[in-house]
Every structure is written in C-alpha cells, then in structure tokens.
Design a protein around this motif. Structure first.
Motif, PDB file in Angstrom:
ATOM      1  N   PHE A   1     -38.152 -14.428  42.732  1.00 29.99           N
ATOM      2  CA  PHE A   1     -37.530 -15.717  43.008  1.00 29.99           C
ATOM      3  C   PHE A   1     -37.303 -16.497  41.711  1.00 29.99           C
ATOM      4  O   PHE A   1     -36.240 -17.085  41.520  1.00 29.99           O
ATOM      5  CB  PHE A   1     -38.383 -16.545  43.969  1.00 29.99           C
ATOM      6  N   ASN A   2     -38.285 -16.499  40.813  1.00 27.26           N
ATOM      7  CA  ASN A   2     -38.132 -17.208  39.544  1.00 27.26           C
ATOM      8  C   ASN A   2     -37.000 -16.626  38.707  1.00 27.26           C
ATOM      9  O   ASN A   2     -36.339 -17.343  37.970  1.00 27.26           O
ATOM     10  CB  ASN A   2     -39.429 -17.176  38.744  1.00 27.26           C
ATOM     11  N   THR A   3     -36.772 -15.332  38.802  1.00 24.50           N
ATOM     12  CA  THR A   3     -35.715 -14.687  38.026  1.00 24.50           C
ATOM     13  C   THR A   3     -34.350 -14.848  38.667  1.00 24.50           C
ATOM     14  O   THR A   3     -33.380 -15.170  37.990  1.00 24.50           O
ATOM     15  CB  THR A   3     -36.021 -13.182  37.854  1.00 24.50           C
TER      16      THR A   3
ATOM     17  N   GLN B   1     -34.717  -5.082  36.732  1.00 25.73           N
ATOM     18  CA  GLN B   1     -33.524  -4.434  36.199  1.00 25.73           C
ATOM     19  C   GLN B   1     -32.720  -3.762  37.304  1.00 25.73           C
ATOM     20  O   GLN B   1     -31.493  -3.859  37.326  1.00 25.73           O
ATOM     21  CB  GLN B   1     -33.900  -3.431  35.114  1.00 25.73           C
ATOM     22  N   ARG B   2     -33.383  -3.095  38.225  1.00 30.38           N
ATOM     23  CA  ARG B   2     -32.675  -2.431  39.333  1.00 30.38           C
ATOM     24  C   ARG B   2     -31.976  -3.444  40.230  1.00 30.38           C
ATOM     25  O   ARG B   2     -30.845  -3.221  40.661  1.00 30.38           O
ATOM     26  CB  ARG B   2     -33.643  -1.575  40.150  1.00 30.38           C
TER      27      ARG B   2
ATOM     28  N   GLN C   1     -26.056  -8.436  40.071  1.00 29.13           N
ATOM     29  CA  GLN C   1     -25.469  -9.222  38.981  1.00 29.13           C
ATOM     30  C   GLN C   1     -25.498  -8.410  37.688  1.00 29.13           C
ATOM     31  O   GLN C   1     -26.253  -8.735  36.771  1.00 29.13           O
ATOM     32  CB  GLN C   1     -26.224 -10.531  38.773  1.00 29.13           C
ATOM     33  N   PRO C   2     -24.676  -7.353  37.580  1.00 30.78           N
ATOM     34  CA  PRO C   2     -24.767  -6.443  36.434  1.00 30.78           C
ATOM     35  C   PRO C   2     -24.606  -7.116  35.063  1.00 30.78           C
ATOM     36  O   PRO C   2     -25.124  -6.600  34.080  1.00 30.78           O
ATOM     37  CB  PRO C   2     -23.636  -5.442  36.677  1.00 30.78           C
ATOM     38  N   ASP C   3     -23.929  -8.256  35.009  1.00 33.14           N
ATOM     39  CA  ASP C   3     -23.718  -8.931  33.722  1.00 33.14           C
ATOM     40  C   ASP C   3     -24.825  -9.903  33.367  1.00 33.14           C
ATOM     41  O   ASP C   3     -24.817 -10.482  32.281  1.00 33.14           O
ATOM     42  CB  ASP C   3     -22.370  -9.664  33.732  1.00 33.14           C
TER      43      ASP C   3
ATOM     44  N   LEU D   1     -31.441 -10.599  31.419  1.00 36.89           N
ATOM     45  CA  LEU D   1     -32.806 -10.818  31.898  1.00 36.89           C
ATOM     46  C   LEU D   1     -33.758 -11.257  30.792  1.00 36.89           C
ATOM     47  O   LEU D   1     -34.966 -11.300  31.000  1.00 36.89           O
ATOM     48  CB  LEU D   1     -33.341  -9.555  32.575  1.00 36.89           C
ATOM     49  N   GLY D   2     -33.234 -11.551  29.625  1.00 39.21           N
ATOM     50  CA  GLY D   2     -34.077 -12.024  28.535  1.00 39.21           C
ATOM     51  C   GLY D   2     -35.126 -11.020  28.148  1.00 39.21           C
ATOM     52  O   GLY D   2     -34.816  -9.860  27.860  1.00 39.21           O
ATOM     53  N   HIS D   3     -36.390 -11.411  28.177  1.00 38.16           N
ATOM     54  CA  HIS D   3     -37.481 -10.541  27.725  1.00 38.16           C
ATOM     55  C   HIS D   3     -37.689  -9.318  28.634  1.00 38.16           C
ATOM     56  O   HIS D   3     -38.404  -8.405  28.282  1.00 38.16           O
ATOM     57  CB  HIS D   3     -38.777 -11.334  27.598  1.00 38.16           C
ATOM     58  N   SER D   4     -37.034  -9.310  29.815  1.00 37.58           N
ATOM     59  CA  SER D   4     -37.169  -8.157  30.703  1.00 37.58           C
ATOM     60  C   SER D   4     -36.162  -7.051  30.386  1.00 37.58           C
ATOM     61  O   SER D   4     -36.113  -6.052  31.075  1.00 37.58           O
ATOM     62  CB  SER D   4     -36.977  -8.596  32.169  1.00 37.58           C
TER      63      SER D   4
END
Length: 105
Positions: free
Chosen positions: A42-44, A88-89, A95-97, A100-103
């Motif tokens: 949810f946060n992401t 990532q999955r 939202q492929p574009d 995710l920053g540090h992920s």
C-alpha cells in the motif's frame, strides 16, 4: 452528493483496479507477516491498486496473488517471498514505467 475528504476512499467492489490478495495460514500465525506485506505494498502503490486483501487460507499457505495470478507461493517456491521482487513483479504488471527507488536492482 460530494464526498467528504475526511473519509478514506473506499474501492468500489466492481472496480477494475488491480487486486492483490495475500493468502496466509492463521494457524501458523503468519497474519503479522501478511499484514506487514500489505502495508508495504500500500505504501508503494497506494491508489494504483484497487484492493489489497488479507485472506485466511489453509494450513501452511502463504501466497501473493495479483488478479488471481500467483506471484509467489511458499509451497511452490520453497520460502516466504522477499518484498523487493514482489514489488517489482507488481510494478511490471500494473505500472511498467514506475520507478521503485531503492527497490530497483
């Protein structure tokens, strides 16, 4: 009638937004792990997801599903999921574009 901004947005059960389901075995006491993963997702992704559901399931079950596609299964994959690849999955499918920053690898 306008919506009150003080109340949270509730996803319409008929909405077409992506649904993440985290299935877990309550007898194994995995609800805390499932809740933590739901909060992280949810946060992401926030409003990019239509729903994040915690689903009590059978003995030994821990699965992450996106629109009924199994992204990770403890029984199939032999371990609990790591958060980074799950994010990532999900991102790759909805939202492929999105960065995710540090992920990111």
């Amino acid at each position: 009638m306008p919506t009150d901004p003080r109340w949270p947005r509730v996803a319409d059960p008929g909405s077409s937004g992506p649904r993440v389901a985290i299935l877990f075995c309550p007898g194994c006491r995995w609800q805390t792990r499932a809740s933590w993963m739901a909060l992280e997702l949810f946060n992401t992704f926030g409003d990019a997801l239509g729903e994040i559901a915690l689903v009590p399931a059978g003995s030994g079950v821990f699965e992450i599903r996106l629109n009924n596609e199994c992204l990770h299964s403890r029984a199939r994959d032999g371990s609990f999921p790591e958060l980074k690849p799950i994010k990532q999955r999900i991102r790759d499918r909805i939202q492929p574009d999105r960065d995710l920053g540090h992920s990111e690898p």
